[in-house]
Design a protein around this motif. Structure first.
Motif, PDB file in Angstrom:
ATOM      1  N   UNK A  19     -61.770  71.335 -38.041  1.00 25.50           N
ATOM      2  CA  UNK A  19     -62.350  72.678 -37.926  1.00 25.50           C
ATOM      3  C   UNK A  19     -61.735  73.488 -36.785  1.00 25.50           C
ATOM      4  N   UNK A  20     -60.489  73.180 -36.409  1.00 28.24           N
ATOM      5  CA  UNK A  20     -59.848  73.898 -35.313  1.00 28.24           C
ATOM      6  C   UNK A  20     -59.761  75.398 -35.602  1.00 28.24           C
ATOM      7  N   UNK A  21     -59.460  75.742 -36.867  1.00 32.01           N
ATOM      8  CA  UNK A  21     -59.332  77.155 -37.234  1.00 32.01           C
ATOM      9  C   UNK A  21     -60.672  77.877 -37.068  1.00 32.01           C
ATOM     10  N   UNK A  22     -61.757  77.143 -37.324  1.00 30.35           N
ATOM     11  CA  UNK A  22     -63.093  77.722 -37.155  1.00 30.35           C
ATOM     12  C   UNK A  22     -63.336  78.016 -35.673  1.00 30.35           C
ATOM     13  N   UNK A  23     -62.964  77.046 -34.826  1.00 30.51           N
ATOM     14  CA  UNK A  23     -63.153  77.214 -33.384  1.00 30.51           C
ATOM     15  C   UNK A  23     -62.314  78.390 -32.871  1.00 30.51           C
ATOM     16  N   UNK A  24     -61.081  78.526 -33.374  1.00 31.26           N
ATOM     17  CA  UNK A  24     -60.227  79.638 -32.954  1.00 31.26           C
ATOM     18  C   UNK A  24     -60.839  80.976 -33.362  1.00 31.26           C
ATOM     19  N   UNK A  25     -61.431  81.014 -34.556  1.00 31.41           N
ATOM     20  CA  UNK A  25     -62.085  82.252 -35.008  1.00 31.41           C
ATOM     21  C   UNK A  25     -63.298  82.555 -34.127  1.00 31.41           C
ATOM     22  N   UNK A  26     -64.048  81.514 -33.771  1.00 32.09           N
ATOM     23  CA  UNK A  26     -65.243  81.702 -32.933  1.00 32.09           C
ATOM     24  C   UNK A  26     -64.851  82.213 -31.545  1.00 32.09           C
ATOM     25  N   UNK A  27     -63.679  81.775 -31.065  1.00 30.26           N
ATOM     26  CA  UNK A  27     -63.222  82.165 -29.728  1.00 30.26           C
ATOM     27  C   UNK A  27     -62.909  83.653 -29.650  1.00 30.26           C
ATOM     28  N   UNK A  28     -62.717  84.276 -30.796  1.00 26.96           N
ATOM     29  CA  UNK A  28     -62.371  85.712 -30.819  1.00 26.96           C
ATOM     30  C   UNK A  28     -63.595  86.618 -30.770  1.00 26.96           C
ATOM     31  N   UNK A  29     -64.787  86.045 -30.910  1.00 27.64           N
ATOM     32  CA  UNK A  29     -65.995  86.886 -30.920  1.00 27.64           C
ATOM     33  C   UNK A  29     -66.230  87.456 -29.521  1.00 27.64           C
ATOM     34  N   UNK A  30     -66.442  88.758 -29.465  1.00 26.68           N
ATOM     35  CA  UNK A  30     -66.675  89.429 -28.179  1.00 26.68           C
ATOM     36  C   UNK A  30     -67.944  88.901 -27.521  1.00 26.68           C
ATOM     37  N   UNK A  31     -67.828  88.605 -26.223  1.00 24.75           N
ATOM     38  CA  UNK A  31     -69.010  88.185 -25.463  1.00 24.75           C
ATOM     39  C   UNK A  31     -69.181  86.690 -25.371  1.00 24.75           C
ATOM     40  N   UNK A  32     -68.306  85.930 -26.050  1.00 27.15           N
ATOM     41  CA  UNK A  32     -68.440  84.472 -26.014  1.00 27.15           C
ATOM     42  C   UNK A  32     -67.698  83.916 -24.795  1.00 27.15           C
ATOM     43  N   UNK A  33     -68.363  83.024 -24.048  1.00 26.21           N
ATOM     44  CA  UNK A  33     -67.806  82.482 -22.813  1.00 26.21           C
ATOM     45  C   UNK A  33     -66.810  81.370 -23.108  1.00 26.21           C
ATOM     46  N   UNK A  34     -67.235  80.375 -23.914  1.00 21.48           N
ATOM     47  CA  UNK A  34     -66.296  79.343 -24.350  1.00 21.48           C
ATOM     48  C   UNK A  34     -66.765  78.737 -25.664  1.00 21.48           C
ATOM     49  N   UNK A  35     -65.827  78.066 -26.324  1.00 22.64           N
ATOM     50  CA  UNK A  35     -66.129  77.428 -27.599  1.00 22.64           C
ATOM     51  C   UNK A  35     -65.952  75.931 -27.439  1.00 22.64           C
ATOM     52  N   UNK A  36     -66.965  75.170 -27.860  1.00 28.70           N
ATOM     53  CA  UNK A  36     -66.882  73.715 -27.821  1.00 28.70           C
ATOM     54  C   UNK A  36     -66.598  73.230 -29.238  1.00 28.70           C
ATOM     55  N   UNK A  37     -65.623  72.348 -29.370  1.00 30.96           N
ATOM     56  CA  UNK A  37     -65.268  71.821 -30.686  1.00 30.96           C
ATOM     57  C   UNK A  37     -65.522  70.318 -30.696  1.00 30.96           C
ATOM     58  N   UNK A  38     -66.421  69.878 -31.586  1.00 37.96           N
ATOM     59  CA  UNK A  38     -66.710  68.444 -31.736  1.00 37.96           C
ATOM     60  C   UNK A  38     -66.376  68.063 -33.172  1.00 37.96           C
ATOM     61  N   UNK A  39     -65.616  66.969 -33.332  1.00 38.85           N
ATOM     62  CA  UNK A  39     -65.185  66.615 -34.685  1.00 38.85           C
ATOM     63  C   UNK A  39     -65.442  65.144 -35.005  1.00 38.85           C
ATOM     64  N   UNK A  40     -65.999  64.922 -36.196  1.00 36.41           N
ATOM     65  CA  UNK A  40     -66.139  63.569 -36.750  1.00 36.41           C
ATOM     66  C   UNK A  40     -66.386  63.737 -38.244  1.00 36.41           C
ATOM     67  N   UNK A  41     -66.247  62.655 -38.999  1.00 39.41           N
ATOM     68  CA  UNK A  41     -66.501  62.737 -40.440  1.00 39.41           C
ATOM     69  C   UNK A  41     -67.936  63.184 -40.715  1.00 39.41           C
ATOM     70  N   UNK A  42     -68.890  62.547 -39.990  1.00 37.97           N
ATOM     71  CA  UNK A  42     -70.303  62.856 -40.248  1.00 37.97           C
ATOM     72  C   UNK A  42     -70.621  64.314 -39.917  1.00 37.97           C
ATOM     73  N   UNK A  43     -69.980  64.859 -38.866  1.00 37.06           N
ATOM     74  CA  UNK A  43     -70.198  66.276 -38.533  1.00 37.06           C
ATOM     75  C   UNK A  43     -69.595  67.162 -39.619  1.00 37.06           C
ATOM     76  N   UNK A  44     -68.424  66.773 -40.115  1.00 39.58           N
ATOM     77  CA  UNK A  44     -67.782  67.540 -41.178  1.00 39.58           C
ATOM     78  C   UNK A  44     -68.612  67.569 -42.444  1.00 39.58           C
TER      79      UNK A  44
END
Lengths: 249, 314
Positions: free
Chosen positions: B41-66
């Motif tokens: 979901x790296x592309x999702x995290x990169x898109x989230x990082x572009x939202x105005x007002x967001x301080x940082x984006x945390x990306x956690x990845x595993x099969x069960x999370x996916x």
């Protein structure tokens, strides 16, 4: 296998909720009350499992005022074997209900808990998930099919864009969605029989769990009214208005 | 006092309910982080990082999370909550699946489907299928909120927050994901669409539903919805259902065709900006909320509407 089915007494599905004029809540005086529709689906599912021979005992449980006995009698008339009422007049939030149900589950030791996904009064959609968490049992919400075999249960869930299948170890908590089944109406002989089935009443306070609300309700208000009711004569006028008035196109 | 927003996504793209939830979060605190819990979901995290007002984006990845396994999401989020005073989750079927677990683990109330932030501890939410609006104040140390995305405007892009990879937490040993069948559609997502065309029981069959509703939706670039009656009768798939027990939508234009307007349907669409109703029963309750009501059999009205749209250059 033993199934526990929590049920809630709520305003009848067909009655429109009216806000009290002092904005302290919804007026439930002299309003028809019934079993929450999603709870009915959960009871029906347990009864069907019993009819298939998968389940040997169904215990219905409710937490609320003394009148919730009527809701439990409905569950018994649909096919539950016995019922427990945890009596309290306190306003209960999902976390408190989940704690009370966890205490009952620890005592009753069911193999499966099937319950509605949400109640149509508070619309919280939280109690089942909270109960699963507190018990440390696996969860499957929004079930549209349940299949038990060999200490496991396969659940088909309604998710955004389609359906998902999960397999859970038992014991587990499952919440019912609308299309799991169509609940039966209790027959008159079954309603009569239900009057003789065991219904234990206990004080909810005797469970020794914290039932106090965490939220303070400041007010309950009417939603903003829409000013609808305007008509158009034909499709051409509709498109013209969507274009000029609404600016859609 | 920082707050965490959990992103709504399908591992490939970010859903705009996330941007709308960020708007609600920014009304509570100016320190808003986003968690993307998924797999690949790296592309999702990169898109989230572009939202105005967001301080940082945390990306956690595993099969069960996916796979969106609720226990896995809970195990990922709860350890993070030491650093946040509130967590906001879009009230999608996925969000509703795991959010109460976080509340139970933190031993706090969940405040479901908020539509307004009054202050950092006070929120408005619909109860009784939207027939009443409840204002609640929370005394809990941490707040777990699900957000009715249609009630908030989407936060715009324009930010450039850092993306930080974090641990995924434990999986869920007692819950196994088997498979899922998702319907692929070229149409916009129902809850995010600008225009929604919905059909009701009057369609009479799945074939008729497809024949009437879908071409009109495609002409308007709209998503397709349905009433509970149409879904229960098998005319439309489950996830088309608009209403109290289905999806809540608030598009710019909602077109209800052959829908009577039961309370539970109105609860899911009455916040639409403009409502069009086509029904042959002049007394149908849907007309009371419609801005433009057309009393006509859909069999006559929809072809005429298609022609009128063509004539208008659509």
């Amino acid at each position: 296998m033993k199934v526990l089915v929590p049920v809630k007494r709520v305003i009848d599905y067909n009655v429109k909720a009216r806000v009290k004029s002092d904005q302290s809540g919804v007026d439930l005086a002299n309003v028809k009350m019934s079993m929450n529709p999603f709870c009915e689906i959960a009871v029906e599912e347990a009864v069907r499992m019993k009819e298939k021979g998968v389940v040997s005992e169904i215990v219905a449980v409710s937490i609320g005022p003394i009148q919730a006995q009527e809701t439990l009698r409905t569950a018994l008339a649909m096919g539950a074997d016995r019922a427990i009422l945890l009596q309290t007049d306190q306003d209960l939030e999902p976390l408190a209900v989940a704690k009370a149900l966890a205490a009952v589950a620890n005592e009753e030791k069911p193999d499966l808990i099937v319950m509605g996904k949400q109640a149509i009064d508070g619309d919280n959609n939280a109690t089942g998930q909270m109960l699963s968490t507190l018990l440390g049992w696996p969860q499957a919400t929004f079930a549209s099919a349940i299949e038990v075999s060999g200490g496991k249960v396969k659940v088909t869930r309604e998710v955004d864009g389609g359906l998902q299948n999960l397999e859970l170890d038992l014991p587990a908590v499952i919440t019912a969605d609308l299309r799991l089944n169509e609940p039966r109406y209790a027959s008159l002989p079954n309603i009569m029989k239900a009057k003789k089935k065991p219904l234990d009443i206990k004080e909810a306070a005797s469970l020794g769990v914290d039932l106090a609300p965490r939220l303070k309700v400041l007010k309950v208000a009417e939603p903003a009214k829409r000013s609808g009711g305007a008509k158009v004569e034909n499709a051409a006028e509709l498109v013209a208005k969507l274009k000029t008035e609404a600016g859609i196109f | 006092m920082a707050v965490l927003v959990i992103a709504d996504h399908d591992n490939a793209s970010l859903k705009d309910s996330t941007q709308k939830t960020v708007t609600a979060a920014l009304q509570i605190s100016s320190d808003v982080d986003i968690l993307v819990a998924g797999q690949g979901a790296k592309a999702v995290a990169d898109a989230a990082a572009k939202i105005t007002g967001v301080r940082k984006v945390l990306l956690a990845e595993s099969d069960a999370l996916g796979q969106g396994v609720a226990e896995a999401v809970e195990a990922c989020v709860v350890p993070l909550m030491g650093g946040y005073d509130a967590v906001l989750i879009p009230a999608t079927s996925q969000g509703k699946n795991f959010s109460p677990r976080i509340a139970a683990r933190l031993d706090v109330a969940q405040i479901s489907e908020i539509v307004e932030v009054v202050d950092a501890a006070t929120f408005v939410r619909p109860i009784y299928a939207g027939n009443a609006m409840e204002t609640v104040q929370s005394a809990d140390a941490k707040k777990v909120l699900t957000v009715r995305a249609t009630a908030f405007k989407a936060a715009a892009d324009g930010g450039s927050a850092a993306v930080e990879t974090i641990g995924a937490g434990d999986g869920a040993a007692k819950t196994r994901f088997l498979d899922q069948k998702l319907v692929k559609s070229a149409r916009p997502d129902l809850t995010a669409a600008r225009i929604v065309v919905s059909g009701g029981r009057a369609m009479g069959s799945a074939e008729e539903f497809q024949r009437v509703i879908e071409p009109l939706a495609d002409k308007l670039g709209a998503a397709v919805g349905a009433s509970r009656a149409a879904v229960d009768a098998g005319y439309a798939p489950n996830d088309y259902q608009v209403g109290q027990t289905g999806k809540v939508v608030a598009p710019e234009l909602y077109v209800a065709i052959g829908i009577s307007g039961a309370i539970q349907h109105l609860a899911g669409m009455k916040d639409s900006k403009y409502i069009v109703a086509i029904n042959k029963d002049a007394d149908a309750p849907i007309f009371q909320v419609a801005d433009y009501g057309l009393v006509s059999d859909y069999k006559v009205a929809v072809p005429e509407l298609m022609d009128a749209l063509t004539a208008a250059g659509l």
